[in-house]
Scaffold this motif. Structure first.
Motif, mmCIF file in Angstrom:
data_model
loop_
_atom_site.group_PDB
_atom_site.id
_atom_site.type_symbol
_atom_site.label_atom_id
_atom_site.label_comp_id
_atom_site.label_asym_id
_atom_site.label_seq_id
_atom_site.Cartn_x
_atom_site.Cartn_y
_atom_site.Cartn_z
ATOM 1 N N VAL A 135 58.246 58.251 57.893
ATOM 2 C CA VAL A 135 58.375 57.533 57.800
ATOM 3 C C VAL A 135 57.428 56.435 58.914
ATOM 4 C CG1 VAL A 135 59.856 57.522 60.144
ATOM 5 C CG2 VAL A 135 60.916 55.892 58.588
ATOM 6 N N GLY A 136 56.540 56.463 59.361
ATOM 7 C CA GLY A 136 56.515 55.443 60.479
ATOM 8 C C GLY A 136 54.786 56.045 59.711
ATOM 9 N N ARG A 137 53.814 54.847 59.652
ATOM 10 C CA ARG A 137 52.294 54.685 58.503
ATOM 11 C C ARG A 137 51.846 55.653 60.129
ATOM 12 N NH1 ARG A 137 49.967 49.588 60.352
ATOM 13 N NH2 ARG A 137 51.506 48.234 61.424
ATOM 14 N N HIS A 138 51.303 55.303 61.534
ATOM 15 C CA HIS A 138 50.792 55.624 62.636
ATOM 16 C C HIS A 138 51.437 57.451 62.134
ATOM 17 C CE1 HIS A 138 52.300 51.813 63.985
ATOM 18 N NE2 HIS A 138 50.750 50.875 63.410
ATOM 19 N N ASN A 139 52.180 57.517 62.456
ATOM 20 C CA ASN A 139 52.397 59.103 62.601
ATOM 21 C C ASN A 139 51.673 59.852 61.380
ATOM 22 O OD1 ASN A 139 54.277 58.425 64.865
ATOM 23 N ND2 ASN A 139 56.128 58.779 63.689
ATOM 24 N N ALA A 140 52.322 59.986 60.083
ATOM 25 C CA ALA A 140 51.426 59.772 58.530
ATOM 26 C C ALA A 140 49.566 60.092 59.428
ATOM 27 C CB ALA A 140 51.923 59.326 57.944
ATOM 28 N N LEU A 141 49.244 59.077 59.536
ATOM 29 C CA LEU A 141 47.767 59.642 60.097
ATOM 30 C C LEU A 141 47.596 60.533 61.214
ATOM 31 C CD1 LEU A 141 45.025 58.155 59.185
ATOM 32 C CD2 LEU A 141 45.154 56.609 60.828
ATOM 33 N N ASP A 142 47.771 60.191 62.125
ATOM 34 C CA ASP A 142 48.559 60.767 63.249
ATOM 35 C C ASP A 142 48.081 62.740 62.824
ATOM 36 O OD1 ASP A 142 47.631 59.605 65.336
ATOM 37 O OD2 ASP A 142 49.146 59.225 66.180
ATOM 38 N N LYS A 143 49.354 62.551 61.807
ATOM 39 C CA LYS A 143 49.444 64.165 61.414
ATOM 40 C C LYS A 143 48.549 64.805 60.850
ATOM 41 C CE LYS A 143 54.111 63.912 60.456
ATOM 42 N NZ LYS A 143 56.060 64.141 60.431
ATOM 43 N N LEU A 144 47.830 64.007 59.450
ATOM 44 C CA LEU A 144 46.777 64.060 59.236
ATOM 45 C C LEU A 144 45.439 64.409 60.256
ATOM 46 C CD1 LEU A 144 45.228 64.540 55.931
ATOM 47 C CD2 LEU A 144 44.493 62.201 55.897
ATOM 48 N N ILE A 145 45.478 63.693 60.731
ATOM 49 C CA ILE A 145 44.327 63.539 62.134
ATOM 50 C C ILE A 145 44.385 65.243 62.570
ATOM 51 C CG2 ILE A 145 43.194 63.017 64.067
ATOM 52 C CD1 ILE A 145 43.958 60.049 62.597
ATOM 53 N N GLY A 146 45.209 65.237 62.947
ATOM 54 C CA GLY A 146 45.970 66.615 63.418
ATOM 55 C C GLY A 146 45.865 67.937 62.873
ATOM 56 N N TYR A 147 46.016 67.965 61.745
ATOM 57 C CA TYR A 147 45.577 68.696 60.410
ATOM 58 C C TYR A 147 44.144 68.739 60.781
ATOM 59 C CZ TYR A 147 44.782 71.494 56.287
ATOM 60 O OH TYR A 147 44.780 72.893 54.931
ATOM 61 N N GLY A 148 43.823 67.800 60.413
ATOM 62 C CA GLY A 148 42.197 68.343 60.052
ATOM 63 C C GLY A 148 41.630 68.761 61.437
ATOM 64 N N LEU A 149 41.608 68.397 62.739
ATOM 65 C CA LEU A 149 41.138 68.582 63.744
ATOM 66 C C LEU A 149 41.982 70.845 63.633
ATOM 67 C CD1 LEU A 149 42.330 66.014 66.317
ATOM 68 C CD2 LEU A 149 40.184 66.495 65.601
#
Length: 221
Positions: A135-149
Motif C-alpha cells: 500500500v506504501g510505495r516506499h515499502n514496496a521499494l524497500d521490499k524489493l531491495i530487501g529481496y535483492g540483498l
C-alpha cells in the motif's frame, strides 16, 4: 509502519539497509515476525557495530507511514544524509516499453485490490523477474531491495520500475541499493531529480505508453 502484511522479512532487510541502520546483510543477525492483535511485530537483532550506530542517532520523532513526502525520519537527518554515487546505465527504450506492457500482469496482489503500488526489477531486456507490492510505495521499494540483498541480486544489471511517482526518498533508496536506473509511471519531484543527477542515477519519469522522458542525467540540448 502502515504496511501490507506480505514479504515482511524483505521489508525489514530493505528498510534497515536504506535507512542506514545496517551497512550490509551480515549486520542483521536475526528477524522474528510474530502476529499481534492489531498487526505484526518484527523483532530484529543486529550486530554490535550496527547497534552502536543506531544508538548514536537522534531519536526518530514520528512513525513510518504510507503518506507522501519524507517519511520515517526527522528533517535534519534527511537534509544531512550523504548520498553516494552510482554508475548510471540508460535502459533501452524497447526494454522499458516491454516492462510497461507486462507490469500489470505481475501485480498479483493488486489484481484483487486495485490500490497497491509495485516495485519491479527488470533485466536489461525489459523482462520482469521480481516484484514486490505494498500500500506504501516506499515499502514496496524497500521490499524489493530487501529481496535483492537477501538473494545477492546485481542492481547494476537492469532497472527498477515503479508504479508510483519518484520522490526524493524513492531516489535515495534506489541509490543506496546501488541501482543504475529507475523508471516510474508518474512525474518526479524536483528534489528527486536533483538527487538522481547528483548521484549519477538514470531516471526516466514519467514513463507511459504514449511516451517517456529521461530527467536524469540532465537532457542534452
Amino acid at each position: 509502519m502502515m504496511i501490507t502484511p506480505h514479504d515482511i522479512d524483505d521489508f525489514v532487510m530493505g528498510f534497515a539497509f536504506t535507512e542506514d541502520i545496517i551497512s550490509s546483510v551480515s549486520d542483521l543477525r536475526h528477524i522474528k515476525i510474530t502476529a499481534q492483535p492489531d498487526g505484526l511485530r518484527a523483532d530484529v537483532r543486529v550486530n554490535a557495530q550496527a547497534l552502536r550506530k543506531v544508538l548514536a542517532r537522534t531519536r526518530r520523532p514520528i512513525a513510518g507511514r504510507t503518506g507522501c513526502g519524507i517519511c520515517g525520519a526527522d528533517m535534519e537527518s534527511i537534509t544531512n544524509r550523504k548520498i553516494c554515487s552510482v554508475t548510471g546505465r540508460e535502459p533501452d527504450a524497447g526494454a522499458i516499453h516491454k516492462a510497461l506492457e507486462n507490469l500489470r500482469s505481475h501485480q498479483v496482489l493488486n489484481k484483487g485490490l486495485g490500490m497497491l503500488h509495485a516495485a519491479a526489477w527488470c533485466l536489461p531486456n525489459g523482462h520482469i523477474v521480481h516484484v514486490r507490492e505494498d500500500v506504501g510505495r516506499h515499502n514496496a521499494l524497500d521490499k524489493l531491495i530487501g529481496y535483492g540483498l537477501r538473494h545477492q541480486l546485481d542492481f547494476t544489471q537492469g532497472f527498477c520500475f515503479l508504479t508510483s511517482r519518484c520522490s526524493y526518498e524513492m531516489a535515495a533508496k534506489a541509490i543506496a541499493a546501488g541501482m543504475s536506473a529507475v523508471v516510474s509511471l508518474s512525474a518526479p519531484t524536483a528534489l528527486a531529480v536533483r538527487t538522481a543527477r547528483a548521484a549519477g542515477l538514470v531516471l526516466f519519469s514519467p514513463a507511459r505508453t504514449t511516451g517517456m522522458y529521461m530527467v536524469s542525467p540532465a537532457p542534452q540540448n
